[in-house]
Design an enzyme around this catalytic site. Sequence first.
Site, PDB file in Angstrom:
ATOM      1  N   ASP A 229       0.867  -0.914  -0.003  1.00 20.65           N
ATOM      2  CA  ASP A 229       0.074   0.174   0.236  1.00 20.65           C
ATOM      3  C   ASP A 229       0.987   1.046   0.093  1.00 20.65           C
ATOM      4  O   ASP A 229       2.050   0.983   0.422  1.00 20.65           O
ATOM      5  CB  ASP A 229      -0.960  -0.293   1.408  1.00 20.65           C
ATOM      6  CG  ASP A 229      -1.976   0.953   0.908  1.00 20.65           C
ATOM      7  OD1 ASP A 229      -2.076   1.763  -0.111  1.00 20.65           O
ATOM      8  OD2 ASP A 229      -3.232   0.843   1.864  1.00 20.65           O
TER       9      ASP A 229
HETATM   10  C1  BGC Z   1      -5.183   3.367   0.084  1.00 17.73           C
HETATM   11  C2  BGC Z   1      -5.008   2.319  -1.115  1.00 17.73           C
HETATM   12  C3  BGC Z   1      -4.874   3.204  -2.242  1.00 17.73           C
HETATM   13  C4  BGC Z   1      -3.548   3.754  -2.361  1.00 17.73           C
HETATM   14  C5  BGC Z   1      -3.077   4.336  -3.811  1.00 17.73           C
HETATM   15  C6  BGC Z   1      -3.779   4.073  -0.113  1.00 17.73           C
HETATM   16  O1  BGC Z   1      -3.845   5.094   0.798  1.00 17.73           O
HETATM   17  O2  BGC Z   1      -4.879   2.642   1.219  1.00 17.73           O
HETATM   18  O3  BGC Z   1      -6.152   1.768  -1.197  1.00 17.73           O
HETATM   19  O4  BGC Z   1      -5.050   2.007  -3.466  1.00 17.73           O
HETATM   20  O5  BGC Z   1      -3.560   4.721  -1.394  1.00 17.73           O
HETATM   21  O6  BGC Z   1      -4.127   5.708  -4.013  1.00 17.73           O
END
Ligand code: BGC
Length: 763
Positions: A229
């Site tokens: 993530d």
């Molecule tokens: C989120 C993810 C997301 C990623 C990219 C993170 O803060 O938890 O779900 O895909 O950012 O935007």
Amino acid sequence: MDVKYLVSQMTLEEKASLLSGGDFWHTKAVQRLGIRPVMVSDGPHGLRKQRQEADHLGVNESIKAVCFPTACATAASFDPALTREMGEALGDACQHESVAVLLGPGVNIKRSPLCGRNFEYFSEDPFLAGEMAASLIEGVQSRGIGTSLKHYLANNQEHRRMSSSSDMDPRTLREIYMPAFEKAVKRGKPWTVMCSYNRVNGEYVNESRFLLTDVLRGEWGFDGYVMSDWGAVSDRVRGVHAGMDLEMPASGGVNDRRVVEAVRSGALDEREVDLAVERILTVNERYFQNAKPQTPWDMEKQHAQARRMAAECMVLLKNEDDALPLTPGASVAVIGAFAATPRFQGGGSSHINSFKVESLLDALQGVPNVTYAQGYTLEGDGHDEALLEEAVRAARAAQTAVIVAGLPDAYESEGYDRTHLRMPEGQNELIRRVSQANPNTVVVLYNGSPVEMPWLGGVKAVVEAYLGGQAVGGATRDILWGDVNPCGRLPETFPLRLEDTPCFLTYGGEGDHAPYSEGLFVGYRYYDKKRMEVLFPFGYGLSYTRFAYANLRLSAASIRDTDALEVSVEVTNTGNRKGKEVVQLYVADRESSALRPLRELKGMAKVELAPGETREVRFTLDHRAFAYWSEELGDWYVESGAFGIQIGRSSRDIALEAEVEVTGTKTLPAHFTMNSIFIDLMKNEKARMELKPLIDAVAQTLGGPREDGEAAQSAITNDMMQAMINYMPLRGLVNFGGGLSHEALEDILRRINDPDAPGACAR
Ligand code: BGC
């Protein structure tokens, strides 16, 4: 492209560089070798492609796109075909925009209605969540675009999301928090998996070899790459060893250098770096092989799809006196700011820049006898007396008042949790006052997770629309006026109050530890076992028609756990409108030596029936439908016995039930000690054969003729005697076993524990 050969041509620096993003949304290139970058984008209910000034929290604008219903809504369809279709549409958008991987779906379990991101997740039930996710993945990937199943694993709160540890026992992990991922991996075969921010049992997921390699790849057969993530990486070197292939986003080269140093110092095996690069390049290559940037992206067509889907997801919670559907031409006062400006998605990284939004008022343009009053403001929580009075006047003047209410943006979002289940006070007050003014009041809710409904008794009908995507207004119209017969079912329990929720005492945790002490008893598994009153149960939802069930049949009355069980049931539409029913199959273990929920969802099917039509619905149940995770075995285990096969309209409304006798074919390993008690020993066949005669002797000693010659009778019954022996440890045989020596007992114990020892020795 021969990926292995390419990797063999790379310097260590080049390989390490490929293990982190080039920027916010791209993988890196190695020009010398013709390695091109690919783009990834959020996800999951629309395409959030950012051109510049990237950020992962949805703050900066992304390209115009179509916002489909969010996961909380699509789960309510109980229809994997719907998420499949949505996936195909999303895949087309990604092809058109040259995005290789869509970042989703999210399948984390809704442990508490407080989780700020529940709107992005499917359910409190792992079976339902897994089915919906697997189909969404299949849909996207059928278009040659990858998905990223997220957030693996046990990311069930936003509070302290980057440091908190989800602490739980192995059974809870296996039975509640893993299966949706497992199903999505095994059936959907996602190209990538995104590891979560949090820790599990103290270890960051991005560093967990157990989770990323042993379970994900070893047990479930995942063959893509794991990405972090955004900003989840803690110790990059440990991560590479664990199987965390791609760090996102870019880390300014810092972690790439750490990887190089670790290889040079011998702390990391270069083959692990090679493997991660191979996995990333293999998936990227799959995209290049399938890239079709000329794919048309017909947003208007997708908007129409989004409208149809949103209607399929809406749940009719109450419909007293058949208040719905509304009669065409009858006067209606539409009330509520959400009727003009709907809330249709949540905040954070999934926020789509919709190319158009259709409100209920938009959808009602040109419809006679419809008036509108704003009712409440979207600023602040309190009520506005002038708006309220205007709404009451409008309600009085109409045959029906339709209030569109719900949760404002700030009430639920990525990044933080809710603190209560209330709607804004101003909206509750509005519903109360309007329903007093007009007995025909209907409430439509736009919200991402359960709310309390203190006004429920005063209104005629309630439609839970969840966060239904950009076409939610049109879909609301379709449901209210009966163009679509409601067929959504609640994918989560609506509790009466926050204090009733299973993890009320521990949710959020203490510091960085969140104890999952409710264990398996999440959602309906908890409420049903406790027979607690709830506002609306899991699986619940009404229709404008009625359905009857008959002829539940099982393919056998008894099976071995290696056999499949075929289940069939007939469903009839007994009303006078076409409609869809969600047939739910629950399995109930009648008696178990392990703690088990009362019933668990193991099958679902959505069928459309014309008035009077009957259809047979079939399910196939396998070993897993009856099994629990045995810590002793380190595997799924079916305990022999009777199981109820229940067909329900919700987890609380079982229409039909049959029973099957299942014989388990695995044996739990024996790890008995001198302190093992007889009730446990007697469940083991070998122990039973060895010890039964000895126990009978004990019973004789304790309950037999007393020294004074009087028969011991009244003070202790056989049942009492049995109960006492049940809890006696094996070593008790030395005291009560009529002179049995400790050594003799040790011998018996060895034979019982020895898997190679014969069943019983003749004595
Ligand atoms: C989120 C993810 C997301 C990623 C990219 C993170 O803060 O938890 O779900 O895909 O950012 O935007």
